[in-house]
Design an enzyme around this catalytic site. Structure first.
Site, PDB file in Angstrom:
ATOM      1  CG  ASP A 138      -4.968   1.628   5.224  1.00  0.00           C
ATOM      2  OD1 ASP A 138      -4.601   1.452   4.050  1.00  0.00           O
ATOM      3  OD2 ASP A 138      -4.249   2.114   6.107  1.00  0.00           O
ATOM      4  CG  ASP A 240      -2.114  -0.720   1.157  1.00  0.00           C
ATOM      5  OD1 ASP A 240      -1.203  -0.224   1.822  1.00  0.00           O
ATOM      6  OD2 ASP A 240      -2.060  -1.865   0.669  1.00  0.00           O
ATOM      7  CD  GLU A 294       1.311   2.927   0.055  1.00  0.00           C
ATOM      8  OE1 GLU A 294       2.215   2.841   0.879  1.00  0.00           O
ATOM      9  OE2 GLU A 294       0.649   1.947  -0.298  1.00  0.00           O
ATOM     10  CG  HIS A 368       1.632   1.962   8.501  1.00  0.00           C
ATOM     11  ND1 HIS A 368       1.127   3.021   7.767  1.00  0.00           N
ATOM     12  CD2 HIS A 368       1.570   0.893   7.691  1.00  0.00           C
ATOM     13  CE1 HIS A 368       0.779   2.593   6.584  1.00  0.00           C
ATOM     14  NE2 HIS A 368       1.023   1.311   6.503  1.00  0.00           N
ATOM     15  CG  ASP A 369       4.341   1.445   5.179  1.00  0.00           C
ATOM     16  OD1 ASP A 369       4.171   0.391   5.824  1.00  0.00           O
ATOM     17  OD2 ASP A 369       3.587   1.800   4.247  1.00  0.00           O
TER      18      ASP A 369
HETATM   19  C1  GLC Z   1       1.424  -0.454   1.756  1.00  0.00           C
HETATM   20  C2  GLC Z   1       1.252  -0.358   3.260  1.00  0.00           C
HETATM   21  C3  GLC Z   1       2.194  -1.313   3.907  1.00  0.00           C
HETATM   22  C4  GLC Z   1       1.868  -2.704   3.459  1.00  0.00           C
HETATM   23  C5  GLC Z   1       1.839  -2.818   1.934  1.00  0.00           C
HETATM   24  C6  GLC Z   1       1.158  -4.076   1.505  1.00  0.00           C
HETATM   25  O1  GLC Z   1       2.680  -0.051   1.350  1.00  0.00           O
HETATM   26  O2  GLC Z   1       1.404   0.948   3.689  1.00  0.00           O
HETATM   27  O3  GLC Z   1       2.154  -1.222   5.301  1.00  0.00           O
HETATM   28  O4  GLC Z   1       2.811  -3.597   3.966  1.00  0.00           O
HETATM   29  O5  GLC Z   1       1.129  -1.758   1.337  1.00  0.00           O
HETATM   30  O6  GLC Z   1      -0.213  -4.004   1.729  1.00  0.00           O
END
Ligand code: GLC
Ligand code: CA
Length: 593
Positions: A138, A240, A294, A368-369
């Protein structure tokens, strides 16, 4: 309740999409045949990869402190290999005070103490590589942790060499213009800092200050750090929240045209794609690695990251399908009426079609989200757990796009559905709970909704066997283990040739064998069918028909124009599956025509 705006990137998208874009796509997708050119032999490896995502905190605890760790993963390397997957994505393992479970990094070139050491990491990387499994890390560089040395120095004085690594609003100019924050109870992205008499910007929590990408020196630091990991031999990055990295530093009032969708405004920074191209030129292009963004927004926006001629990134997630079915203007609150299945199918058709023209997509139902895919998109009752888990695996592994599969889904783990707020750990849930409370909202209703959608549902410890804590580790786990570990666990499923786990393995092998499942044209079949997701994948004369009954009752699909009389069952999730268009509850059939 004004809950909509508070979450990770996910709900922002849901809103954007629901506002019309969806309708057009839906109409178009009705007749859509996605035409693709046959793959050249020179296709990059990442298009064919099956990715397995490991949430290190929850995978395996080796030393009994209740937290998963790198040695824990090392002890399960052979298990991961046995799945047949090609690449592992590790959620952040860098030094972090864990305000957002590793998405708040205090040292990019060190390992989180609870997870182990750099030696452990090197051993882990070697362990995967020895087994021909690639490793994705990540890359969390929109923000760092307020405990990072850069920020600690920056916040001490305006003369700090690191002050300009962050975004500041000097207090002598008065109050800063409002900026919305995702993990801030007050919803305010500016935090006052006394020593510098200025406010710093944090799109996420106040413990996650945003890095100032507008400063070329900061960008060079990030590139250097990326090289450090790439030189170690990692195989790629998941970027991310990257769409937020470029900021509109005119600090104008939030533009009304975004209509409250501030995430979309944040994802429209003026130099976002200049930075992606620079990163590609200076770092990524020098290594044989892959990247996944993302990314947020509609097709046009997401495509900018992955259109090959732009030379930015390789793959992108999109959120439109995963965020579907939540009530508008409320934080991830599932619509009690359920979701419009036909519209959901057409979202997939639309994106599949777009990526067939250009770029490359991903396909996933959890991470994980997200909550567990079984609870959200399948059926977690004892009666249908197995069939619907297998159905969802069939879906992920028969669609077009790189498959991303989340740990635990291969054994059919389901939402834990906490009753009490005290059981939760996740900053997103806790922030939103506090906001509902502050506004005098209905907390009971909120917690009911979160049993379906909250992130901690997808973060409970891996269920290895029926011993204490599901075999996760000897200590009290950092997050409760789902009590169904006594029956839903790896050990039990290893013994059963028809288990969810062994079905997943078969489906991975089928995808590897059938290139049509990777590169084949995608065509929705009986698009309006309210129960069955049906499509063909065809490549060079080979046609595979996938039939998936997403409902708990029998259903029939219209396969007019397709000849099922000589169809062969490649895989099915019921014993003695037959080639038929009449499907049992949650039946999945993969047929060659
Ligand atoms: C992304 C991640 C998430 C995190 C956010 C802030 O959306 O996937 O888990 O809380 O970024 O870094
Ligand atoms: Ca541990």
């Amino acid at each position: 309740m004004r809950l909509v705006l508070q979450s990770t990137l996910l709900p922002i998208l849901a809103m954007a999409l629901l506002l019309g874009a969806c309708k057009q796509a839906t109409q178009k997708a009705n007749q859509s045949t996605v035409k693709t050119t046959a793959p050249a032999s020179s296709e990059p490896w990442w298009k064919e990869a099956v990715v397995y995502q490991i949430y290190p905190r929850s995978f395996k605890d080796s030393n009994g402190d209740g937290v998963g760790d790198l040695q824990g993963i090392i002890s399960k390397l052979d298990y991961v290999k046995s799945l047949g997957i090609d690449m592992v994505w590790l959620n952040p393992i860098y030094a972090s005070p864990n305000k957002d479970n590793g998405y708040d990094i205090s040292d990019y070139q060190n390992i989180m103490k609870e997870f182990g050491t750099m030696q452990d990491f090197d051993a882990l990387l070697k362990g995967f590589h020895d087994r021909e499994i690639k490793v994705f890390m990540d890359l969390v560089v929109n923000h760092c942790s307020s405990e990072h040395a850069w920020f600690k120095s920056a916040r001490s004085s305006r003369n700090s060499p690191y002050y300009k690594y962050f975004h500041w609003w000097p207090a002598e100019k008065g109050k800063p213009p409002y900026r919305w924050s995702i993990f801030d109870e007050k919803g305010d992205a500016w935090e006052y800092n006394k020593a510098t008499n200025s406010y710093y910007l944090h799109y996420f929590a106040d413990a996650q200050p945003d890095l100032n990408w507008e400063n070329p020196q900061l960008r060079q630091e990030i590139y250097k750090m990326m090289r450090f990991w790439l030189d170690k031999g990692i195989d790629g990055f998941r970027l991310d929240a990257i769409a937020f990295c470029s900021k509109d530093t005119t600090w104008q009032p939030l533009p009304a045209e975004y209509n409250g969708q501030w995430g979309m405004y944040y994802a429209s920074g003026p130099h976002l794609h200049d930075y992606m191209q620079e990163m590609n030129r200076e770092v990524l292009s020098k290594y044989n690695v892959a990247t996944v963004a993302e990314a947020m927004g509609d097709v046009e926006r997401v495509m900018k990251f992955v259109a090959p001629e732009r030379k930015e990134l390789n793959m992108a997630y999109y959120f439109e399908a995963i965020d579907f079915g939540y009530l508008p203007n409320e934080y991830k609150m599932p619509d009690p009426k359920g979701y419009d299945f036909v519209a959901w199918k057409k979202i997939y058709a639309k994106w599949t079609e777009a990526f067939a023209q250009k770029g490359w997509g991903t396909i996933y139902l959890a991470n994980h989200d997200q909550p567990r895919m079984l609870t959200r998109w399948g059926n977690d009752t004892p009666e249908f757990r197995d069939a619907s888990s297998k159905l969802l695996s069939t879906f992920i592994l028969s669609m077009r796009g790189t498959a991303f599969y989340y740990y635990g889904d291969e054994i059919g783990m389901s939402n834990i559905k906490f009753d009490k707020v005290e059981d939760y750990n996740d900053i997103e849930l806790l922030t939103n709970y506090a906001q509902v409370k502050a506004k005098g909202g209905d907390l009971k209703r909120f917690l009911e909704g979160m049993k379906i959608s909250s992130r901690d549902n997808g973060r409970t410890p891996m269920q290895w066997d029926d011993s204490d804590n599901g075999g996760f580790g000897a200590g009290k786990p950092w997050l409760k283990v789902n009590p169904n570990y006594t029956s839903v666990n790896v050990a039990a499923q290893e013994k059963d040739p028809n288990s969810v786990l062994n079905y997943f393995r078969k489906m991975v092998q089928l995808r590897k064998k059938e290139r049509a499942l990777i590169y084949g044209d995608f065509k929705l079949v009986d698009a309006e069918n309210p129960s069955i997701f049906a499509y063909t994948r065809s490549l060079e004369g080979r046609t595979i028909l996938v039939l998936l009954n997403f409902k708990a009752v029998e259903a029939k699909v219209n396969t007019e124009g397709l000849d099922l009389s000589k169809a062969k069952v490649l895989l099915g999730n019921y014993p003695n599956s037959k080639a038929t268009n009449q499907l049992k509850p949650y039946e999945a059939l993969v047929l060659s025509l």
